[in-house]
Design a protein around this motif. Structure first.
Motif, PDB file in Angstrom:
ATOM      1  N   SER A  31       0.831  -1.201   0.000  1.00 59.22           N
ATOM      2  CA  SER A  31       0.000   0.000   0.000  1.00 59.22           C
ATOM      3  C   SER A  31       0.869   1.256   0.000  1.00 59.22           C
ATOM      4  N   LEU A  32       0.258   2.343  -0.414  1.00 60.57           N
ATOM      5  CA  LEU A  32       0.968   3.622  -0.413  1.00 60.57           C
ATOM      6  C   LEU A  32       1.378   3.999   1.006  1.00 60.57           C
ATOM      7  N   GLY A  33       0.516   3.724   1.975  1.00 60.62           N
ATOM      8  CA  GLY A  33       0.847   4.013   3.371  1.00 60.62           C
ATOM      9  C   GLY A  33       2.086   3.268   3.838  1.00 60.62           C
ATOM     10  N   SER A  34       2.209   2.007   3.427  1.00 57.24           N
ATOM     11  CA  SER A  34       3.395   1.223   3.793  1.00 57.24           C
ATOM     12  C   SER A  34       4.643   1.779   3.121  1.00 57.24           C
ATOM     13  N   MET A  35       4.483   2.228   1.882  1.00 59.14           N
ATOM     14  CA  MET A  35       5.623   2.820   1.171  1.00 59.14           C
ATOM     15  C   MET A  35       6.095   4.077   1.895  1.00 59.14           C
ATOM     16  N   VAL A  36       5.138   4.923   2.273  1.00 57.96           N
ATOM     17  CA  VAL A  36       5.468   6.167   2.968  1.00 57.96           C
ATOM     18  C   VAL A  36       6.174   5.854   4.284  1.00 57.96           C
ATOM     19  N   PHE A  37       5.632   4.908   5.035  1.00 60.06           N
ATOM     20  CA  PHE A  37       6.233   4.543   6.321  1.00 60.06           C
ATOM     21  C   PHE A  37       7.660   4.037   6.115  1.00 60.06           C
ATOM     22  N   ASP A  38       7.858   3.169   5.136  1.00 60.93           N
ATOM     23  CA  ASP A  38       9.199   2.623   4.878  1.00 60.93           C
ATOM     24  C   ASP A  38      10.189   3.720   4.484  1.00 60.93           C
ATOM     25  N   GLN A  44      -0.642  13.385  -7.959  1.00 61.21           N
ATOM     26  CA  GLN A  44      -1.685  12.499  -7.445  1.00 61.21           C
ATOM     27  C   GLN A  44      -1.217  11.772  -6.182  1.00 61.21           C
ATOM     28  N   LEU A  45       0.005  11.284  -6.194  1.00 63.85           N
ATOM     29  CA  LEU A  45       0.552  10.606  -5.013  1.00 63.85           C
ATOM     30  C   LEU A  45       0.609  11.552  -3.815  1.00 63.85           C
ATOM     31  N   ALA A  46       1.056  12.777  -4.054  1.00 62.89           N
ATOM     32  CA  ALA A  46       1.132  13.765  -2.969  1.00 62.89           C
ATOM     33  C   ALA A  46      -0.257  14.038  -2.393  1.00 62.89           C
ATOM     34  N   ALA A  47      -1.249  14.133  -3.262  1.00 62.46           N
ATOM     35  CA  ALA A  47      -2.624  14.362  -2.801  1.00 62.46           C
ATOM     36  C   ALA A  47      -3.129  13.181  -1.975  1.00 62.46           C
ATOM     37  N   PRO A  97      -4.371  11.185   8.279  1.00 60.14           N
ATOM     38  CA  PRO A  97      -4.912  10.778   9.589  1.00 60.14           C
ATOM     39  C   PRO A  97      -4.891   9.254   9.791  1.00 60.14           C
ATOM     40  N   ALA A  98      -5.296   8.510   8.782  1.00 59.02           N
ATOM     41  CA  ALA A  98      -5.296   7.049   8.887  1.00 59.02           C
ATOM     42  C   ALA A  98      -3.865   6.515   8.984  1.00 59.02           C
ATOM     43  N   LEU A  99      -2.965   7.148   8.253  1.00 60.41           N
ATOM     44  CA  LEU A  99      -1.562   6.742   8.280  1.00 60.41           C
ATOM     45  C   LEU A  99      -0.975   6.918   9.673  1.00 60.41           C
ATOM     46  N   GLN A 100      -1.329   8.030  10.331  1.00 58.05           N
ATOM     47  CA  GLN A 100      -0.801   8.293  11.667  1.00 58.05           C
ATOM     48  C   GLN A 100      -1.440   7.386  12.722  1.00 58.05           C
ATOM     49  N   ILE A 101      -2.652   6.928  12.469  1.00 56.78           N
ATOM     50  CA  ILE A 101      -3.272   5.976  13.389  1.00 56.78           C
ATOM     51  C   ILE A 101      -2.587   4.620  13.253  1.00 56.78           C
ATOM     52  N   LYS A 102      -2.341   4.212  12.005  1.00 56.88           N
ATOM     53  CA  LYS A 102      -1.706   2.920  11.766  1.00 56.88           C
ATOM     54  C   LYS A 102      -0.240   2.924  12.201  1.00 56.88           C
ATOM     55  N   HIS A 103       0.439   4.047  11.987  1.00 59.48           N
ATOM     56  CA  HIS A 103       1.861   4.176  12.332  1.00 59.48           C
ATOM     57  C   HIS A 103       2.037   5.401  13.227  1.00 59.48           C
TER      58      HIS A 103
END
Length: 116
Positions: A5-12, A58-61, A68-74
């Motif tokens: 997922s994009l969220g996992s990519m960002v976290f990594d 698009q990715l930045a958007a 918010p969901a990303l910060q809850i997950k990580h």
């Protein structure tokens, strides 16, 4: 191949650069560089994304929209208050704040009043 997922990519990406503040656009550029297959699949699936810059925008958007969901997950991911928001993973431990009860207990001990 496992779908990431994009969220996992960002976290990594943030985890690999602790203490470095990055905007959503800077992260999007790194996603584009590190995960080209993901970005090309996104581009091919869309009728509106024609250029590399369109995909990065698009990715930045999406990164900003899912913050918010990303910060809850990580919960390690923090953001700055201003605009543009900057994303950061910090390894520093936050000092635990004293609770109001602990502060009152210390105050009562200082003035020798019985605890209420």
């Amino acid at each position: 191949m496992k779908k990431i997922s994009l969220g996992s990519m960002v976290f990594d990406l943030l985890k690999d650069q602790p203490e470095k503040q990055l905007t959503a656009r800077q992260i999007a550029k790194q996603v584009f560089a590190v995960y080209p297959a993901y970005c090309m699949a996104k581009r091919e699936a869309s009728t509106h994304l024609e250029t590399e810059n369109d995909v990065i925008t698009q990715l930045a958007a999406e990164i900003g929209a899912h913050r918010p969901a990303l910060q809850i997950k990580h919960p390690q991911i923090k953001t700055t208050a201003g605009r543009p928001k900057k994303y950061i993973i910090t390894r520093k431990k936050r000092k635990k704040r004293k609770s109001r009860q602990q502060k009152n207990k210390a105050l009562f001990a200082m003035v020798n009043l019985p605890n209420c």
